[in-house]
Design an enzyme around this catalytic site. Sequence first.
Site, PDB file in Angstrom:
ATOM      1  CG  HIS A 173      -9.161  47.631  -4.196  1.00  0.00           C
ATOM      2  ND1 HIS A 173     -10.133  47.119  -5.020  1.00  0.00           N
ATOM      3  CD2 HIS A 173      -9.021  48.929  -4.564  1.00  0.00           C
ATOM      4  CE1 HIS A 173     -10.564  48.055  -5.839  1.00  0.00           C
ATOM      5  NE2 HIS A 173      -9.908  49.165  -5.597  1.00  0.00           N
TER       6      HIS A 173
ATOM      7  CG  ASP B 188     -13.703  45.474  -7.514  1.00  0.00           C
ATOM      8  OD1 ASP B 188     -12.481  45.402  -7.250  1.00  0.00           O
ATOM      9  OD2 ASP B 188     -14.264  44.754  -8.352  1.00  0.00           O
TER      10      ASP B 188
END
Length: 436
Positions: free
Chosen positions: A408, A412
């Site tokens: 992350h 995304d």
Amino acid sequence: MARFELRLPKMGESVAEATITNWLKQVGDKIEADEAVLEIATDKVDSEVPSEVSGILVEQLFGKDDLVQVGQVIAIIETEGDSASKVKSIEKTVIPAEAIEIEKTIDAVREAVLTPQNFSDSDKFFSPLVKNIAKEEGISVSELEGIPGSGKEGRVTKEDILKYIENRKSDDKKVEVVLSPKSAEPIPQKTQHTVPVSVNGEDEIVEMDRMRKLISGYMTASLQTSAHVQSFIEVDVTNIVKWREKVKATFEKREGEKLTFTPIFMEAVAKAIKDFPGINISVEGDYIIRKKNINLGMAAALPNGNLIVPVIKNADQLNLVGMAKAVNDLANRAKTGKLKPDDTQGGTYTVTNVGTFGSVFGTPIINQPQVGILALGAIRKVPAVIETPEGDFIGIRQKMFLSHSYDHRVVDGALGGSFVKRVAEYLEAFDVDRDF
């Protein structure tokens, strides 16, 4: 009589050294050409070193557990008769030590130029490997500078930093204080705690083998490096199951290879990566490195229970037959311990099949320095709603889960979720009338 120098061969772009794990031949033993003389281990894989000539092993220059650099002479083989002329011709092609050193220097400079450098505040030179280890272990610039180096011109080697880390961990309850050579200010280090384990007389204590220790280190470092997050999606693979069942016998007869589900899934993953190249990257500090080639890692379980990840190079350029041959070749050589170090290098994305062991889905750990890994769940027959022009009805379908773990920090949810959705779309749109 002639003496042939057996050298540690080059084993891949990023492999500069190996550890001798076992001598298969002893001094005085007769050796045939292409016969294995010793076993070695790198950070990624174990392999054998064969002899290029026939003769008698007269000298071992290194012992078990010794670390050897690529190009170093590790044994002397004495030959006679017709082999002598062969030895002379081979000796002429042996790379001189000076050329090996020059090649290492060029590689180091190339890597230093292409790789964004950390520890830029230091006046000392540290190799990329040493810096990566320091970063994973949370070692600061000033702490790294304080490590005594045993390499050329006092440089810190891999062994130096690993020894330092081992000594640093020897007292888990102490807080180390290191004086910075520049500021002479104390730098407190992280305190490490070990949970005590209760052992009774009936318990068996077994030390981890070398590969398990490496896996343990890689997995822990990955969790400390990447911000893991997962996306899951269910896929209808009924058409793929029916097609494979229909053609697998013909495929094996024509190609001499078994057709498993893995190459079909790998083909879909390679296509999806071309659609979403933001998955095919790695991270170095504050920099993102976009990979040109799509090299798919294929997690494989070894007979001893350990795990290894051989790599299918340029997977997007292979058709299904080529993919099946690559998958089968790597899987077979992994099981028999015949993988070469280069077979595990250069992966840009990894796929692991947790369904092999009956798992419906899993949350795999990213294989550093990649930013994503896909887990394939077990294929199961399940009741499902089938939509038709005449209305909806319940039918039996073959379904599976895809589990996508991604970093992350740079990927995304939109990208991570869209990528795994695209893999599912390719699988569900599989053409049942296609040829191999």
